[in-house]
Write a protein that holds these residues in place. Structure first.
Motif, PDB file in Angstrom:
ATOM      1  N   SER A  75       0.827  -1.206   0.000  1.00  0.00           N
ATOM      2  CA  SER A  75       0.000   0.000   0.000  1.00  0.00           C
ATOM      3  C   SER A  75       0.864   1.260   0.000  1.00  0.00           C
ATOM      4  CB  SER A  75      -0.937   0.004   1.204  1.00  0.00           C
ATOM      5  OG  SER A  75      -1.904  -1.023   1.107  1.00  0.00           O
ATOM      6  N   ALA A  76       1.949   1.238   0.790  1.00  0.00           N
ATOM      7  CA  ALA A  76       2.836   2.402   0.833  1.00  0.00           C
ATOM      8  C   ALA A  76       3.481   2.651  -0.528  1.00  0.00           C
ATOM      9  CB  ALA A  76       3.912   2.189   1.905  1.00  0.00           C
ATOM     10  N   LEU A  77       3.881   1.580  -1.206  1.00  0.00           N
ATOM     11  CA  LEU A  77       4.464   1.733  -2.550  1.00  0.00           C
ATOM     12  C   LEU A  77       3.429   2.254  -3.540  1.00  0.00           C
ATOM     13  CD1 LEU A  77       6.647  -1.510  -2.747  1.00  0.00           C
ATOM     14  CD2 LEU A  77       7.437   0.835  -2.406  1.00  0.00           C
ATOM     15  N   LEU A  78       2.196   1.796  -3.408  1.00  0.00           N
ATOM     16  CA  LEU A  78       1.138   2.291  -4.290  1.00  0.00           C
ATOM     17  C   LEU A  78       0.876   3.774  -4.055  1.00  0.00           C
ATOM     18  CD1 LEU A  78      -1.407  -0.693  -4.158  1.00  0.00           C
ATOM     19  CD2 LEU A  78      -0.065   0.050  -6.133  1.00  0.00           C
ATOM     20  N   ILE A  79       0.936   4.192  -2.800  1.00  0.00           N
ATOM     21  CA  ILE A  79       0.743   5.618  -2.488  1.00  0.00           C
ATOM     22  C   ILE A  79       1.806   6.455  -3.195  1.00  0.00           C
ATOM     23  CG2 ILE A  79       0.846   7.320  -0.632  1.00  0.00           C
ATOM     24  CD1 ILE A  79      -0.384   5.125   1.191  1.00  0.00           C
ATOM     25  N   LEU A  80       3.066   6.005  -3.137  1.00  0.00           N
ATOM     26  CA  LEU A  80       4.140   6.720  -3.827  1.00  0.00           C
ATOM     27  C   LEU A  80       3.913   6.727  -5.334  1.00  0.00           C
ATOM     28  CD1 LEU A  80       7.292   5.456  -1.883  1.00  0.00           C
ATOM     29  CD2 LEU A  80       6.286   7.742  -1.824  1.00  0.00           C
ATOM     30  N   LEU A  81       3.477   5.603  -5.873  1.00  0.00           N
ATOM     31  CA  LEU A  81       3.235   5.518  -7.315  1.00  0.00           C
ATOM     32  C   LEU A  81       2.138   6.487  -7.745  1.00  0.00           C
ATOM     33  CD1 LEU A  81       3.862   4.069  -9.990  1.00  0.00           C
ATOM     34  CD2 LEU A  81       2.136   2.357  -9.370  1.00  0.00           C
ATOM     35  N   TYR A  82       1.051   6.533  -6.994  1.00  0.00           N
ATOM     36  CA  TYR A  82      -0.021   7.472  -7.303  1.00  0.00           C
ATOM     37  C   TYR A  82       0.470   8.923  -7.197  1.00  0.00           C
ATOM     38  CZ  TYR A  82      -3.995   4.261  -7.663  1.00  0.00           C
ATOM     39  OH  TYR A  82      -4.885   3.299  -8.081  1.00  0.00           O
ATOM     40  N   HIS A  83       1.317   9.173  -6.212  1.00  0.00           N
ATOM     41  CA  HIS A  83       1.798  10.547  -5.991  1.00  0.00           C
ATOM     42  C   HIS A  83       2.598  11.058  -7.183  1.00  0.00           C
ATOM     43  CE1 HIS A  83       3.220  14.070  -3.807  1.00  0.00           C
ATOM     44  NE2 HIS A  83       4.457  13.762  -4.172  1.00  0.00           N
ATOM     45  N   PHE A  84       3.389  10.205  -7.812  1.00  0.00           N
ATOM     46  CA  PHE A  84       4.270  10.639  -8.892  1.00  0.00           C
ATOM     47  C   PHE A  84       3.683  10.369 -10.280  1.00  0.00           C
ATOM     48  CE2 PHE A  84       7.321  10.049  -5.368  1.00  0.00           C
ATOM     49  CZ  PHE A  84       7.903  11.306  -5.393  1.00  0.00           C
ATOM     50  N   THR A  85       2.427   9.968 -10.348  1.00  0.00           N
ATOM     51  CA  THR A  85       1.780   9.690 -11.636  1.00  0.00           C
ATOM     52  C   THR A  85       0.746  10.760 -11.933  1.00  0.00           C
ATOM     53  OG1 THR A  85       2.071   7.303 -11.304  1.00  0.00           O
ATOM     54  CG2 THR A  85       0.463   7.994 -12.958  1.00  0.00           C
ATOM     55  N   PRO A  86       0.720  11.300 -13.154  1.00  0.00           N
ATOM     56  CA  PRO A  86      -0.315  12.288 -13.516  1.00  0.00           C
ATOM     57  C   PRO A  86      -1.715  11.732 -13.277  1.00  0.00           C
ATOM     58  CG  PRO A  86       1.385  12.214 -15.210  1.00  0.00           C
ATOM     59  CD  PRO A  86       1.683  11.088 -14.260  1.00  0.00           C
ATOM     60  N   ARG A  87      -2.607  12.590 -12.823  1.00  0.00           N
ATOM     61  CA  ARG A  87      -3.945  12.159 -12.433  1.00  0.00           C
ATOM     62  C   ARG A  87      -4.693  11.490 -13.583  1.00  0.00           C
ATOM     63  NH1 ARG A  87      -7.208  13.160  -8.190  1.00  0.00           N
ATOM     64  NH2 ARG A  87      -5.622  14.531  -7.303  1.00  0.00           N
TER      65      ARG A  87
END
Length: 552
Positions: A75-87
């Protein structure tokens, strides 16, 4: 690059109405989707192998702190991935594919495919209770969309190509070409058509053959031979179908409960999903991951029904939390595991002479069918994965009971449609409205237009119609109505509301166009196309709807 793209477009658009170019596009889509899925599977298997050894799904052998912490770490890795990916790249899954199919002309951005690729690897590699089928469908459909856009396919062909990509991805990932074809037709396109079968089958066969040649045999489930021992067990099969149908209803309700959890932050929702999964894994580590190892054990060796009940409860909550809270993974594998647990419990408790493992196998088909409203695809999936053709008749009985309870007893739509409704998007499921919603005005547009600003002498043209612009409005006139002696007063009398054209900024589906024309006296639409503007008249729409084969 542009010259090569234009050459490809001319090659495939030369005979857009014939079957051969569609089959060629299906083969091309099958090759592209197969290569992407093989890359995905190799990386995923390497990740799971590093964690669990040769038995890729053996999360049960991990230490308790890994079972608890791995989903939270994911989940923490997914949060980082979402943070650095355009919406605009962050939407994923089967529901997103259906959304783009009906509301986005079948166009899926390339960046969105890459995000799904990485996000699914993280979710599956960290033991979240999701499957690889949803990501496979998304990536296959996305690759197909890119192929269609490069070849300049019109929206209706682009829609068909998404079906090709879906079938190819499922076929490549699971070595189940028939299930891939039926899933594409039944769940994604939501219709069967003779025109669609050939390219979709071509894509599925190509993907299966190429993946098999490069990766070898990669069946997920071990083959089993199970059959109905006695027709006296049919009442027990009907009860099993109803029991699995009730679980499918409960599962959908739980997904909605987690969807409506009052947490607006995606980060908190993902952490909650990881925490729930990790805590439940302490009691039943079998819930981690897709669960194919547990399915194989149940079908070949069997498990005590009390243990199955514990696994069923944990998997039900973990999967509902993962899907409802937004973990980017699929729902088919978890539903298969829920079904095998429910069927195994029924086989152990319902009196009968058939092997309890048969009930477990049938429960897989019933659960998948009830959740996705895909009975044929569910039966084909189980038959191809298990290589047990003798289970066809009992599978049909159990699937019938589960589907009747969900669709007619509780009036539940499929889980995918429910997910879209939560977002405020209503899919068209009526066959006529679906056909109209998935075809676009640009496919009917007449490009032989002559524009005139209404001043001076009308232009001399061979075109039968003339587009007249007056006061920011556009009107449709027959060229024969005008000559060099037409006065301004006579022209004003001709420019009536019934001859007015709607100027569209973007393409419109036929369903939207017909709704727009209801109660309006307009003559039609000016539609943006690749080479400028095209004309679609009201009479052209009527002819298309009333002529034989007009929608295809």
């Amino acid at each position: 690059m542009n010259q090569a793209r234009n050459l490809i477009r001319r090659l495939f658009s030369r005979h857009t109405g014939s079957l051969l170019p569609l089959v060629m596009l299906g083969v091309l889509t099958g090759i592209a989707a197969s290569l992407v899925m093989m890359s995905f599977l190799l990386i995923l298997n390497a990740t799971l192998g590093g964690l669990n050894g040769n038995n890729l799904e053996d999360f049960e052998s991990l230490a308790w702190y890994w079972q608890l912490g791995l989903p939270v770490l994911g989940s923490a890795l997914l949060i980082l991935l979402y943070h650095f990916t355009p919406r605009n790249w962050q939407s994923v899954g089967l529901a997103y594919v259906l959304e783009r199919l009906q509301f986005g002309q079948g166009r899926i951005p390339a960046g969105n495919i890459g995000f799904q690729f990485v996000a699914a690897l993280v979710a599956l590699g960290s033991g979240h209770s999701v499957g690889r089928e949803g990501p496979a469908v998304h990536m296959g459909a996305g690759i197909a969309s890119q192929v269609g856009q490069v070849t300049g396919s019109p929206p209706s062909q682009l829609r068909l190509l998404l079906g090709c990509g879906t079938a190819a991805a499922i076929s490549a990932a699971f070595n189940t070409p028939l299930a891939g074809v039926l899933f594409a037709m039944e769940v994604v396109l939501m219709e069967y058509s003779l025109l669609g079968f050939a390219p979709i089958i071509a894509a599925a066969i190509t993907a299966s053959a190429l993946t098999g040649a490069l990766l070898g045999e990669h069946a997920i489930l071990e083959p089993v031979q199970l059959s109905l021992a006695s027709y006296q067990d049919i009442p027990g099969l009907l009860i099993t179908g109803l029991w699995v149908g009730l679980l499918a209803v409960l599962f959908q309700r739980l997904v909605l409960v987690f969807v409506r959890v009052p947490l607006k932050s995606r980060s908190l929702r993902l952490l909650l999903a990881g925490t729930i999964t990790g805590v439940l894994a302490l009691a039943a580590p079998q819930i981690l991951g897709s669960g194919y190892d547990t399915i194989n054990i149940m079908l070949n060796e069997g498990l005590p029904w009390l243990l199955l009940l514990v696994i069923l409860a944990g998997k039900l909550l973990a999967t509902a939390a993962a899907i409802g809270l937004g973990v980017p993974g699929g729902q088919i594998a978890p539903t298969l595991m829920l079904g095998v647990c429910a069927g195994g419990i029924a086989g152990a408790l319902i009196p009968g002479t058939s092997d309890p493992a048969l009930y477990a196998l049938l429960g897989m088909a019933a659960m998948m069918s009830a959740v996705l409203h895909a009975p044929l695809a569910a039966i084909a999936t189980v038959l191809e994965l298990s290589l047990s053709a003798e289970s066809m008749l009992p599978a049909m009985i159990v699937v019938l009971g589960a589907n009747l309870l969900c669709q007619h007893g509780f009036h539940l739509p499929s889980l995918v449609i429910t997910q879209l409704r939560v977002r405020g998007q209503e899919l068209q499921t009526h066959p006529v409205r679906t056909a109209l919603a998935q075809r676009y005005l640009s496919e009917l547009a007449d490009m032989s237009l002559v524009h005139w600003n209404g001043k001076g002498v009308p232009p001399v043209t061979r075109a039968p119609v003339l587009i007249v612009q007056r006061d920011q409005h556009y009107y449709l006139l027959a060229a024969a109505q005008l000559d060099e002696n037409t006065s301004a007063e006579e022209l004003d009398k001709l420019l009536t509301p019934g001859r007015r054209l709607q100027l569209l900024e973007q393409d419109m589906s036929l369903l939207e166009a017909l709704r727009s024309l209801q109660g309006e006296p307009g003559a039609g639409f000016l539609v943006p196309v690749r080479r400028g503007q095209g004309l679609v008249t009201r009479s052209r729409l009527v002819r298309m709807l009333t002529e034989e084969g007009g929608l295809y």
